[in-house]
Write a protein that holds these residues in place. Structure first.
Motif, PDB file in Angstrom:
ATOM      1  N   GLU A 143       0.752  -1.336   0.095  1.00  0.00           N
ATOM      2  CA  GLU A 143       0.033  -0.035  -0.069  1.00  0.00           C
ATOM      3  C   GLU A 143       0.644   1.394  -0.090  1.00  0.00           C
ATOM      4  O   GLU A 143       0.552   2.242  -0.677  1.00  0.00           O
ATOM      5  N   ALA A 144       1.858   1.265   0.947  1.00  0.00           N
ATOM      6  CA  ALA A 144       2.888   2.504   0.888  1.00  0.00           C
ATOM      7  C   ALA A 144       3.584   2.495  -0.489  1.00  0.00           C
ATOM      8  O   ALA A 144       3.627   3.899  -0.918  1.00  0.00           O
ATOM      9  N   LEU A 145       4.027   1.633  -1.147  1.00  0.00           N
ATOM     10  CA  LEU A 145       4.518   1.724  -2.541  1.00  0.00           C
ATOM     11  C   LEU A 145       3.725   2.290  -3.608  1.00  0.00           C
ATOM     12  O   LEU A 145       3.998   2.873  -4.304  1.00  0.00           O
ATOM     13  N   TRP A 167       2.235   6.712  -7.039  1.00  0.00           N
ATOM     14  CA  TRP A 167       1.392   7.696  -7.633  1.00  0.00           C
ATOM     15  C   TRP A 167       1.518   9.221  -7.205  1.00  0.00           C
ATOM     16  O   TRP A 167       1.449   9.938  -7.972  1.00  0.00           O
ATOM     17  N   SER A 168       2.369   9.298  -6.226  1.00  0.00           N
ATOM     18  CA  SER A 168       3.027  10.580  -5.573  1.00  0.00           C
ATOM     19  C   SER A 168       4.183  11.122  -6.581  1.00  0.00           C
ATOM     20  O   SER A 168       4.308  12.345  -6.536  1.00  0.00           O
ATOM     21  N   LEU A 169       4.665  10.306  -6.997  1.00  0.00           N
ATOM     22  CA  LEU A 169       5.625  10.790  -8.186  1.00  0.00           C
ATOM     23  C   LEU A 169       5.176  11.518  -9.327  1.00  0.00           C
ATOM     24  O   LEU A 169       4.278  10.912  -9.757  1.00  0.00           O
ATOM     25  N   ASP A 170       6.139  12.167  -9.924  1.00  0.00           N
ATOM     26  CA  ASP A 170       5.999  12.920 -11.172  1.00  0.00           C
ATOM     27  C   ASP A 170       6.489  12.215 -12.381  1.00  0.00           C
ATOM     28  O   ASP A 170       7.126  12.512 -13.265  1.00  0.00           O
ATOM     29  N   ALA A 171       5.696  10.997 -12.759  1.00  0.00           N
ATOM     30  CA  ALA A 171       5.920   9.880 -13.622  1.00  0.00           C
ATOM     31  C   ALA A 171       5.684  10.494 -15.128  1.00  0.00           C
ATOM     32  O   ALA A 171       4.488  11.013 -15.006  1.00  0.00           O
ATOM     33  N   ARG A 207       6.727   3.033 -15.438  1.00  0.00           N
ATOM     34  CA  ARG A 207       7.646   3.678 -14.434  1.00  0.00           C
ATOM     35  C   ARG A 207       7.078   3.452 -13.042  1.00  0.00           C
ATOM     36  O   ARG A 207       7.510   3.091 -11.960  1.00  0.00           O
ATOM     37  N   ARG A 208       5.652   3.777 -12.956  1.00  0.00           N
ATOM     38  CA  ARG A 208       4.920   3.778 -11.563  1.00  0.00           C
ATOM     39  C   ARG A 208       4.961   2.146 -11.198  1.00  0.00           C
ATOM     40  O   ARG A 208       5.295   1.611 -10.064  1.00  0.00           O
ATOM     41  N   ASP A 209       4.874   1.220 -12.014  1.00  0.00           N
ATOM     42  CA  ASP A 209       4.612  -0.252 -11.873  1.00  0.00           C
ATOM     43  C   ASP A 209       6.370  -0.735 -11.387  1.00  0.00           C
ATOM     44  O   ASP A 209       6.199  -1.512 -10.849  1.00  0.00           O
TER      45      ASP A 209
END
Length: 275
Positions: free
Chosen positions: A233-235, A240-244, A255-257
Motif C-alpha cells: 500500500e505504501a509503495l 502515484w505521488s511521483l511525477d512519472a 515507471r510507476r509499476d
C-alpha cells in the motif's frame, strides 16, 4: 563534429583549480573524468573558453573517512572507489550501487563528483548521495560552502552550483551497524542509465526508499515504521505521488509499476541484510 577552440589549464592543486574557476566563471569547465563533458564538447553543446584539468592534482584524488562520513575528492574515479576493499563494510549501499554505474571502461575514467555535477536524474551516484544524506562541498576561490543533496539537485541536470564554483568533494554518510541496505534497477541494457532505480535503507528507527529515474531529481521517502504487510500500500501511494512521465524509453504507467516492483525488491533485500 569537433569541439570549439578552448584553452587548456593543467592544475597541480585544487587551490589552483578553484582560483581559475573563480576568475573565469561560466567561461570555464572542470575536466576530470570527461565521460559526459567530452561528448558535449564534440557536439558543441558545451563551448567553454577554458578547460581546467584537475586530474593531475594529488589532493583531488583523496578518499577519507571523516566524522562518520566518506569524503571523496573531485578527481576520484568510480572504479577506484569501487575497488576499495573497505567500501563494502563501511558503506554497503554505495558498494551495491557502484557496479551499476556505466561499464568498466567508463568507470575507469568517470569520477564520483563528475556524476554529481552532471546531475542526471537517472544516474546512480546522485541517487546514492540523496539516499545517504550526502553533502556537496562547493568552492569559490578560498571560500567553501556545504550543500545537502536534497538542496543541491534543483532539476534535470540543474544544480545549486554557481558558475564560479567547483565541486571540491562530496560526502556520503556511513551506513550504521544494524542498518540493512538494498538496491534494484531496471535499464534498457546493462550499463545504461536506469529507467527506474530504488535504493533502500532499513534501521530500527526508520525505513527509507530513494527513487531515481522518475522525478527530475532523486526522490527520498522516509517512514517511521513500515511493516512488510503495509509495504504494498505504501509503495502504491509512493508511485502515484511521483511525477512519472512517459518518454521513448518507458511509459508513465510502466515507471510507476517499476517503483512498486523494484521498491519491494530493494526493501526485501534491506530487511534480509538487517536481520
Amino acid at each position: 563534429m569537433k569541439p570549439a577552440a578552448f584553452d587548456y589549464v593543467r592544475c597541480e592543486t585544487l587551490d589552483e583549480a578553484a582560483e581559475m574557476i573563480a576568475q573565469t566563471g561560466d567561461d570555464a569547465r572542470i575536466l576530470a573524468g570527461g565521460q559526459s563533458l567530452v561528448a558535449m564538447l564534440n557536439m558543441r553543446l558545451a563551448t567553454p573558453a577554458v578547460l581546467v584539468d584537475v586530474m593531475p592534482a594529488p589532493d583531488a584524488r583523496k578518499v577519507a573517512a571523516e566524522n562518520g562520513t566518506l569524503k571523496i575528492s573531485a578527481a576520484v574515479r568510480q572504479a577506484s572507489l569501487l575497488g576499495d576493499p573497505d567500501l563494502a563494510s563501511r558503506n554497503p549501499l554505495l558498494a551495491k550501487m557502484l557496479p551499476w554505474v556505466g561499464h568498466p571502461q567508463t568507470r575507469a575514467r568517470g569520477t564520483i563528483c563528475g556524476s554529481v555535477a552532471h546531475a542526471d536524474p537517472s544516474a546512480e551516484i546522485p541517487l546514492a548521495l540523496a539516499a545517504l544524506d550526502g553533502t556537496v562541498i562547493l568552492r569559490r576561490g578560498r571560500k567553501r560552502r556545504s550543500v545537502k543533496a536534497a538542496d543541491f539537485f534543483l532539476g534535470m541536470m540543474l544544480t545549486d552550483k554557481a558558475d564560479d564554483e567547483m565541486i571540491e568533494a562530496v560526502t556520503f554518510a556511513d551506513v550504521q551497524q544494524g542498518t540493512g541496505t538494498g538496491f534494484a534497477e531496471v535499464g534498457r541494457r546493462k550499463g545504461d542509465f536506469a529507467i527506474v532505480a530504488c535504493a533502500a535503507l532499513i534501521s530500527p528507527k526508520r525505513v527509507r526508499l530513494a527513487v531515481g529515474g522518475v522525478n527530475d531529481t532523486p526522490f527520498v521517502r522516509d517512514w517511521d515504521n513500515l511493516s512488510p504487510q503495509d509495504e504494498a500500500e505504501a509503495l502504491n501511494a509512493l508511485a502515484w505521488s511521483l511525477d512519472a512521465r512517459g518518454d521513448l524509453h518507458a511509459t508513465a504507467r510502466y515507471r510507476r509499476d517499476l517503483v512498486r516492483h523494484l521498491g519491494a525488491q530493494a526493501l526485501k533485500e534491506a530487511r534480509t541484510c538487517a536481520d
